[in-house]
Design a protein around this motif. Structure first.
Motif, PDB file in Angstrom:
ATOM      1  N   GLU A  82     -12.663   4.005   8.600  1.00 24.79           N
ATOM      2  CA  GLU A  82     -13.250   4.985   7.667  1.00 24.79           C
ATOM      3  C   GLU A  82     -14.619   5.432   8.190  1.00 24.79           C
ATOM      4  O   GLU A  82     -14.963   6.613   8.112  1.00 24.79           O
ATOM      5  CB  GLU A  82     -13.367   4.408   6.242  1.00 24.79           C
ATOM      6  CG  GLU A  82     -12.059   3.972   5.581  1.00 24.79           C
ATOM      7  CD  GLU A  82     -11.022   5.090   5.389  1.00 24.79           C
ATOM      8  OE1 GLU A  82     -11.380   6.277   5.512  1.00 24.79           O
ATOM      9  OE2 GLU A  82      -9.844   4.769   5.138  1.00 24.79           O
ATOM     10  N   ARG A 114       0.822  -1.217   0.000  1.00 23.83           N
ATOM     11  CA  ARG A 114       0.000   0.000   0.000  1.00 23.83           C
ATOM     12  C   ARG A 114       0.854   1.265   0.000  1.00 23.83           C
ATOM     13  O   ARG A 114       0.478   2.263  -0.606  1.00 23.83           O
ATOM     14  CB  ARG A 114      -0.980  -0.040   1.174  1.00 23.83           C
ATOM     15  CG  ARG A 114      -2.122  -1.007   0.850  1.00 23.83           C
ATOM     16  CD  ARG A 114      -3.013  -1.360   2.016  1.00 23.83           C
ATOM     17  NE  ARG A 114      -3.728  -2.599   1.708  1.00 23.83           N
ATOM     18  CZ  ARG A 114      -4.702  -3.107   2.444  1.00 23.83           C
ATOM     19  NH1 ARG A 114      -5.098  -2.480   3.531  1.00 23.83           N
ATOM     20  NH2 ARG A 114      -5.305  -4.225   2.089  1.00 23.83           N
ATOM     21  N   ASP A 154     -12.260  -2.910  16.825  1.00 23.13           N
ATOM     22  CA  ASP A 154     -10.829  -3.127  17.082  1.00 23.13           C
ATOM     23  C   ASP A 154     -10.601  -4.384  17.921  1.00 23.13           C
ATOM     24  O   ASP A 154      -9.688  -5.170  17.667  1.00 23.13           O
ATOM     25  CB  ASP A 154     -10.238  -1.921  17.836  1.00 23.13           C
ATOM     26  CG  ASP A 154     -10.163  -0.683  16.945  1.00 23.13           C
ATOM     27  OD1 ASP A 154     -10.331  -0.837  15.713  1.00 23.13           O
ATOM     28  OD2 ASP A 154      -9.956   0.420  17.479  1.00 23.13           O
ATOM     29  N   GLU A 166     -11.192  -3.938   9.627  1.00 19.09           N
ATOM     30  CA  GLU A 166     -10.848  -2.939  10.652  1.00 19.09           C
ATOM     31  C   GLU A 166     -10.664  -1.573  10.013  1.00 19.09           C
ATOM     32  O   GLU A 166     -11.058  -0.548  10.580  1.00 19.09           O
ATOM     33  CB  GLU A 166      -9.564  -3.383  11.373  1.00 19.09           C
ATOM     34  CG  GLU A 166      -9.284  -2.594  12.644  1.00 19.09           C
ATOM     35  CD  GLU A 166      -8.366  -1.401  12.417  1.00 19.09           C
ATOM     36  OE1 GLU A 166      -8.377  -0.480  13.249  1.00 19.09           O
ATOM     37  OE2 GLU A 166      -7.657  -1.379  11.388  1.00 19.09           O
ATOM     38  N   ARG A 167     -10.097  -1.547   8.821  1.00 12.43           N
ATOM     39  CA  ARG A 167      -9.880  -0.259   8.147  1.00 12.43           C
ATOM     40  C   ARG A 167     -11.197   0.336   7.657  1.00 12.43           C
ATOM     41  O   ARG A 167     -11.359   1.563   7.666  1.00 12.43           O
ATOM     42  CB  ARG A 167      -8.855  -0.416   7.025  1.00 12.43           C
ATOM     43  CG  ARG A 167      -7.457  -0.523   7.621  1.00 12.43           C
ATOM     44  CD  ARG A 167      -6.370  -0.983   6.668  1.00 12.43           C
ATOM     45  NE  ARG A 167      -5.222  -1.460   7.437  1.00 12.43           N
ATOM     46  CZ  ARG A 167      -4.046  -1.763   6.913  1.00 12.43           C
ATOM     47  NH1 ARG A 167      -3.840  -1.652   5.620  1.00 12.43           N
ATOM     48  NH2 ARG A 167      -3.062  -2.201   7.686  1.00 12.43           N
ATOM     49  N   ASP A 222      -8.689  -5.598   6.544  1.00 12.50           N
ATOM     50  CA  ASP A 222      -9.552  -4.764   5.691  1.00 12.50           C
ATOM     51  C   ASP A 222     -10.802  -4.307   6.444  1.00 12.50           C
ATOM     52  O   ASP A 222     -11.189  -3.144   6.359  1.00 12.50           O
ATOM     53  CB  ASP A 222      -9.968  -5.534   4.427  1.00 12.50           C
ATOM     54  CG  ASP A 222      -8.846  -5.582   3.399  1.00 12.50           C
ATOM     55  OD1 ASP A 222      -8.409  -4.504   2.973  1.00 12.50           O
ATOM     56  OD2 ASP A 222      -8.398  -6.684   3.037  1.00 12.50           O
ATOM     57  N   ASP A 254      -0.151  -7.843  21.379  1.00 13.55           N
ATOM     58  CA  ASP A 254      -0.774  -7.051  20.321  1.00 13.55           C
ATOM     59  C   ASP A 254      -1.102  -5.661  20.876  1.00 13.55           C
ATOM     60  O   ASP A 254      -2.025  -5.504  21.665  1.00 13.55           O
ATOM     61  CB  ASP A 254      -2.058  -7.762  19.868  1.00 13.55           C
ATOM     62  CG  ASP A 254      -2.655  -7.120  18.641  1.00 13.55           C
ATOM     63  OD1 ASP A 254      -2.399  -5.923  18.403  1.00 13.55           O
ATOM     64  OD2 ASP A 254      -3.385  -7.826  17.921  1.00 13.55           O
ATOM     65  N   GLU A 284     -10.922  -7.436  15.879  1.00 12.57           N
ATOM     66  CA  GLU A 284      -9.729  -7.641  15.045  1.00 12.57           C
ATOM     67  C   GLU A 284      -8.663  -8.422  15.823  1.00 12.57           C
ATOM     68  O   GLU A 284      -8.117  -9.412  15.328  1.00 12.57           O
ATOM     69  CB  GLU A 284      -9.145  -6.290  14.603  1.00 12.57           C
ATOM     70  CG  GLU A 284      -7.918  -6.451  13.714  1.00 12.57           C
ATOM     71  CD  GLU A 284      -7.156  -5.147  13.481  1.00 12.57           C
ATOM     72  OE1 GLU A 284      -7.223  -4.244  14.342  1.00 12.57           O
ATOM     73  OE2 GLU A 284      -6.488  -5.057  12.438  1.00 12.57           O
ATOM     74  N   VAL A 285      -8.406  -7.972  17.042  1.00 16.33           N
ATOM     75  CA  VAL A 285      -7.382  -8.613  17.874  1.00 16.33           C
ATOM     76  C   VAL A 285      -7.762 -10.074  18.158  1.00 16.33           C
ATOM     77  O   VAL A 285      -6.936 -10.986  18.017  1.00 16.33           O
ATOM     78  CB  VAL A 285      -7.190  -7.819  19.189  1.00 16.33           C
ATOM     79  CG1 VAL A 285      -6.299  -8.577  20.165  1.00 16.33           C
ATOM     80  CG2 VAL A 285      -6.613  -6.437  18.897  1.00 16.33           C
ATOM     81  N   ARG A 316      -1.764  -2.901  18.990  1.00 14.69           N
ATOM     82  CA  ARG A 316      -2.303  -2.019  17.944  1.00 14.69           C
ATOM     83  C   ARG A 316      -3.317  -1.023  18.472  1.00 14.69           C
ATOM     84  O   ARG A 316      -3.377   0.115  18.029  1.00 14.69           O
ATOM     85  CB  ARG A 316      -2.962  -2.860  16.841  1.00 14.69           C
ATOM     86  CG  ARG A 316      -1.963  -3.508  15.931  1.00 14.69           C
ATOM     87  CD  ARG A 316      -2.653  -4.375  14.923  1.00 14.69           C
ATOM     88  NE  ARG A 316      -3.312  -5.527  15.558  1.00 14.69           N
ATOM     89  CZ  ARG A 316      -3.913  -6.501  14.899  1.00 14.69           C
ATOM     90  NH1 ARG A 316      -3.978  -6.458  13.582  1.00 14.69           N
ATOM     91  NH2 ARG A 316      -4.471  -7.515  15.530  1.00 14.69           N
ATOM     92  N   HIS A 317      -4.150  -1.500  19.394  1.00 19.50           N
ATOM     93  CA  HIS A 317      -5.191  -0.592  19.882  1.00 19.50           C
ATOM     94  C   HIS A 317      -4.976  -0.238  21.351  1.00 19.50           C
ATOM     95  O   HIS A 317      -5.882   0.242  22.020  1.00 19.50           O
ATOM     96  CB  HIS A 317      -6.570  -1.205  19.653  1.00 19.50           C
ATOM     97  CG  HIS A 317      -6.781  -1.629  18.227  1.00 19.50           C
ATOM     98  ND1 HIS A 317      -6.818  -0.717  17.205  1.00 19.50           N
ATOM     99  CD2 HIS A 317      -6.937  -2.844  17.652  1.00 19.50           C
ATOM    100  CE1 HIS A 317      -6.995  -1.365  16.059  1.00 19.50           C
ATOM    101  NE2 HIS A 317      -7.059  -2.650  16.305  1.00 19.50           N
ATOM    102  N   HIS A 362     -11.386  -1.819  -0.077  1.00 14.94           N
ATOM    103  CA  HIS A 362     -11.336  -2.898   0.917  1.00 14.94           C
ATOM    104  C   HIS A 362     -12.319  -4.021   0.556  1.00 14.94           C
ATOM    105  O   HIS A 362     -11.994  -5.204   0.703  1.00 14.94           O
ATOM    106  CB  HIS A 362     -11.626  -2.352   2.317  1.00 14.94           C
ATOM    107  CG  HIS A 362     -10.529  -1.478   2.844  1.00 14.94           C
ATOM    108  ND1 HIS A 362      -9.242  -1.940   3.034  1.00 14.94           N
ATOM    109  CD2 HIS A 362     -10.502  -0.168   3.198  1.00 14.94           C
ATOM    110  CE1 HIS A 362      -8.481  -0.948   3.483  1.00 14.94           C
ATOM    111  NE2 HIS A 362      -9.216   0.138   3.594  1.00 14.94           N
TER     112      HIS A 362
END
Lengths: 240, 240
Positions: free
Chosen positions: B108, A104, B65, B103-104, B101, A225, B68-69, A227-228, B209
């Protein structure tokens, strides 16, 4: 408690397995180097109004895409063949994720190259290039440092990259406000300033991707992890 | 030639393994449903100027989030425990990628909710909302169809999603041009129009995505990586 095998990279019963992991890392860093070059050159092409360089960057993006496909294949093959666990598995899963970040970043470089061509065709000394150069240099450093943190499995450096991301966001916000002012001063600036705005947005995204890579390095090293997580918690993970 | 085990999902020697894969799929689809809701509501909050709804969306992003984890952890655990190969491994690796994807897309939606709050505070009937609604509906459908293609492992539907992405890009370009015109007409429009422009950009990303998810579905089903292939080649993979 981690076992000894879990503790040290490279301490595998199979030398061939170890070689494969080293090769995966090397290929990932090679892709990282390509993407760094693409990004640096796209900023240069924009600032110099160099359409020829911009064309090259757009063509080279195919090579980055190709590396993404190859690295994904190789990582999946290693999982199937070696049935890794613990740290090795974290390394491989992280590579799969980080490869997508690199691809990306490559796309953002391609977008900047495209905008460089548009902007150079429109002529006239541009506004906002000071900001582009400044933020561009900042995110290039972040990307470089994130890849370096991966190469050396250095969680502390990775954490520093994560911290930079907030500063890039602030710089981006300030630059966007400056460009808005230019646009309001003279409507003839609007179209060009919008193109510069997209470049800034792309650079801000690159900062996010560098940050993702850094978070993966911490995950590989620490098994956590973050990330968040809050910056405070992330610091505890890295420091502890 | 694929073996019989490679041919059919669910035909595993271990029932427990099969259950784990089904659960992973179910959790992924649950996360997909959450993200769909977040995105749909963010567009609604923007159009209705509903700051309360926008606040809820921003708070709910933490749940996305968290999923996702959890999904990443679960997928990695299954690899370590079951040592999957072929199709099963492709499913798990694809889930790991698609989770990112989703999570993104959630991010957005959060960005759109933030812009909805800004725009509602600035008052005054907005321009470009027709375009937001139109493109928003389009990418929501793409996302839904991509998730549906995953649920049914339907490569043909996935390919249709991939084809839609080009149309979304065209719609986005047209909408951006319209907004530029509004900005040039009256400099007082610029700041608001910029915010609408960022919303459009977010929606265009959601299309990307959805397209990524669709490409992963084809990879799972066909074992071929068509991310950077031409549409013609992608059609051959799906049709052949």
């Amino acid at each position: 408690m981690p076992t000894k095998k879990d503790d040290v990279y490279g301490d595998h019963t199979s030398h061939a397995f170890n070689d494969e992991l080293m090769e995966l890392k090397a290929q990932f860093l090679k892709m990282g180097g390509m993407v760094e070059t693409q990004l640096g050159e796209s900023i240069q092409a924009l600032i110099d109004g160099d359409g020829h360089l911009a064309d090259e960057i757009r063509a080279n993006d195919k090579k980055v895409d190709q590396m993404e496909v190859e690295l994904d294949e190789e990582a999946t093959l290693i999982i199937a063949r070696r049935q890794p666990a613990a740290r090795d598995l974290r390394l491989i899963v992280s590579v799969i994720k980080m490869v997508s970040d690199l691809e990306r970043v490559g796309d953002e470089a391609k977008k900047i190259a495209k905008l460089a061509i548009q902007l150079s065709e429109e002529g006239q000394a541009p506004r906002g290039y000071v900001e582009v150069r400044h933020i561009g240099t900042h995110v290039l450093t972040m990307l470089h440092d994130a890849l370096d943190a991966f190469a050396r499995l250095d969680s502390e450096q990775a954490l520093r990259v994560k911290k930079e991301d907030k500063r890039v966001d602030e710089e981006y916000q300030a630059a966007a406000r400056t460009l808005l002012t230019f646009m309001m001063e003279d409507t003839r600036n609007i179209s060009r300033c919008m193109n510069v705005m997209w470049v800034l947005r792309s650079l801000e995204r690159v900062g996010d991707h560098a940050c993702n890579i850094a978070e993966n390095v911490i995950f590989m090293e620490k098994g956590e992890d973050i990330r968040h997580a809050s910056m405070e918690d992330a610091e505890k993970v890295v420091g502890g």
